[in-house]
Design a protein around this motif. Structure first.
Motif, short mmCIF file in Angstrom:
data_model
loop_
_atom_site.label_atom_id
_atom_site.label_comp_id
_atom_site.label_asym_id
_atom_site.label_seq_id
_atom_site.Cartn_x
_atom_site.Cartn_y
_atom_site.Cartn_z
N ASN A 193 0.85 -1.19 0.00
CA ASN A 193 0.00 0.00 0.00
C ASN A 193 0.88 1.24 0.00
OD1 ASN A 193 -3.14 -0.35 1.92
ND2 ASN A 193 -2.58 -1.11 -0.10
N THR B 217 -4.64 2.74 -12.32
CA THR B 217 -3.29 2.33 -12.70
C THR B 217 -3.35 1.16 -13.69
OG1 THR B 217 -2.41 3.06 -10.56
CG2 THR B 217 -1.06 1.54 -11.84
N CYS C 119 4.68 4.23 2.87
CA CYS C 119 4.52 2.90 2.28
C CYS C 119 4.23 1.89 3.38
CB CYS C 119 5.79 2.49 1.54
SG CYS C 119 6.32 3.62 0.25
N ARG D 143 -3.92 8.33 -2.27
CA ARG D 143 -3.34 7.00 -2.15
C ARG D 143 -3.43 6.27 -3.48
NH1 ARG D 143 -8.20 4.53 1.67
NH2 ARG D 143 -9.68 4.06 0.00
N LEU D 144 -2.82 5.11 -3.53
CA LEU D 144 -2.83 4.31 -4.75
C LEU D 144 -4.24 4.05 -5.26
CD1 LEU D 144 -1.71 2.29 -6.88
CD2 LEU D 144 -1.71 0.56 -5.06
N TRP D 145 -4.44 4.26 -6.55
CA TRP D 145 -5.70 3.93 -7.22
C TRP D 145 -5.39 2.76 -8.16
CZ3 TRP D 145 -8.91 7.81 -10.68
CH2 TRP D 145 -10.16 7.25 -10.95
N ALA D 146 -5.65 1.54 -7.69
CA ALA D 146 -5.27 0.36 -8.45
C ALA D 146 -6.00 0.26 -9.78
CB ALA D 146 -5.52 -0.90 -7.61
N LEU E 209 2.62 3.99 -10.43
CA LEU E 209 1.41 3.80 -9.64
C LEU E 209 0.76 5.16 -9.45
CD1 LEU E 209 2.44 1.22 -6.86
CD2 LEU E 209 1.72 0.83 -9.24
N TRP E 210 -0.51 5.27 -9.83
CA TRP E 210 -1.23 6.54 -9.86
C TRP E 210 -2.15 6.68 -8.65
CZ3 TRP E 210 -0.69 10.20 -13.84
CH2 TRP E 210 0.19 9.81 -14.86
N SER E 211 -2.39 7.93 -8.26
CA SER E 211 -3.23 8.19 -7.08
C SER E 211 -4.67 8.45 -7.50
CB SER E 211 -2.68 9.38 -6.28
OG SER E 211 -2.71 10.58 -7.04
#
Length: 292
Positions: free
Chosen positions: A72, A88, A216, A82-85, A102-104
């Protein structure tokens, strides 16, 4: 348009397209160009959170053999970013590789990190369609475990990540969909998600460059190298624990000259670039004669 066309293709001036020269340099740095500032090992079936500042490089290492890790990442100063799976997967791919980012999430939508090193980059696609480092699946958790088995268990990546972020002021609600580092997955002929045994060997690594200040967190998956079933009639925890190994984390400070000469800068949040207000027009206050 062909049904196989890449929908999220970029045009000139977009952030998805970028100069790879810096990241190629970062992926081949010698010890003289970087200094290690953090070096720790996360024990089996546990998790840990740590900071990586913008411009630093972080490496996740399979220190003693095959082991999957659930990762994460947040903006260190604003955990709402935060990470937007899902995005991405669309902008990059369902399994990330060198130069992928890895995009937010919205309204920030910017690269949090860029992959600069991967010792498993040669794995490619196997005969069953499996690839490594996936964004297809998400973390194991105690809720789905009880739903599938009727049993209570705190040995899950969701629980590991929850415990890891508590000292940083975050809660279970901040834990989100993960990048499964070192994990091989794909979709079968029925379009169902599958996992395979982890191919990592001792010393294999996954490395990234922090585009902004990051928090992280990594869970050393309680199902180990995925060689044994996690759920179902053949699943046994005593078998799973035999497949578990620790993961290492190293953070490096990069020679400042490399970043300065490249012209690199942390990316801006999308909402500071997009000013359309979603087409909503703000009402104009009209002062009446009776208004003070």
């Amino acid at each position: 348009m062909s049904g196989k066309a890449w929908t999220y293709a970029t045009t000139e001036g977009g952030q998805v397209a970028f100069n790879r020269d810096l990241y190629q340099t970062l992926g081949s740095l010698q010890d003289s160009d970087r200094r290690i500032i953090q070096d720790f090992t996360i024990p089996i079936r546990s998790g840990q959170a740590w900071e990586v500042k913008a411009g630093q490089v972080c490496r996740i290492v399979a220190v003693s053999g095959p082991q999957v890790g659930d990762f994460n990442v947040w903006n260190l100063h604003n955990p709402r970013e935060r990470l937007w799976a899902a995005r991405t997967r669309q902008l990059q791919s369902a399994h990330v590789k060198i130069y992928d980012r890895l995009w937010s999430n919205l309204p920030y939508l910017r690269p949090l990190l860029t992959v600069t090193g991967d010792s498993l980059s040669g794995y490619g696609e196997d005969s069953e369609g499996g690839r490594v480092h996936d964004l297809l699946g998400t973390r194991c958790d105690p809720y789905v475990h009880k739903m599938l088995t009727g049993e209570e268990s705190s040995f899950s990546c969701h629980s590991n990540l929850t415990r890891a972020v508590l000292p940083h002021g975050l809660t279970e609600l901040d834990v989100h969909d993960v990048l499964n580092v070192f994990q091989v997955t794909g979709l079968n002929e029925e379009d169902r998600y599958f996992m395979k045994s982890c191919p990592a060997k001792a010393g294999d690594y996954f490395e990234f460059f922090a585009e902004i200040d990051l928090l992280c967190a990594l869970s050393v998956c309680p199902s180990g190298d995925q060689s044994k079933p996690l759920w179902g009639p053949e699943a046994r925890d005593e078998d799973l624990i035999q497949t578990c190994r620790p993961l290492g984390v190293q953070v490096f400070e990069v020679n400042e000259t490399i970043l300065k000469t490249s012209g690199w800068e942390p990316p801006k949040e999308a909402y500071k670039v997009y000013t359309g207000l979603h087409g909503i027009e703000m009402p104009i206050f009209q002062k009446s004669e009776s208004s003070p």
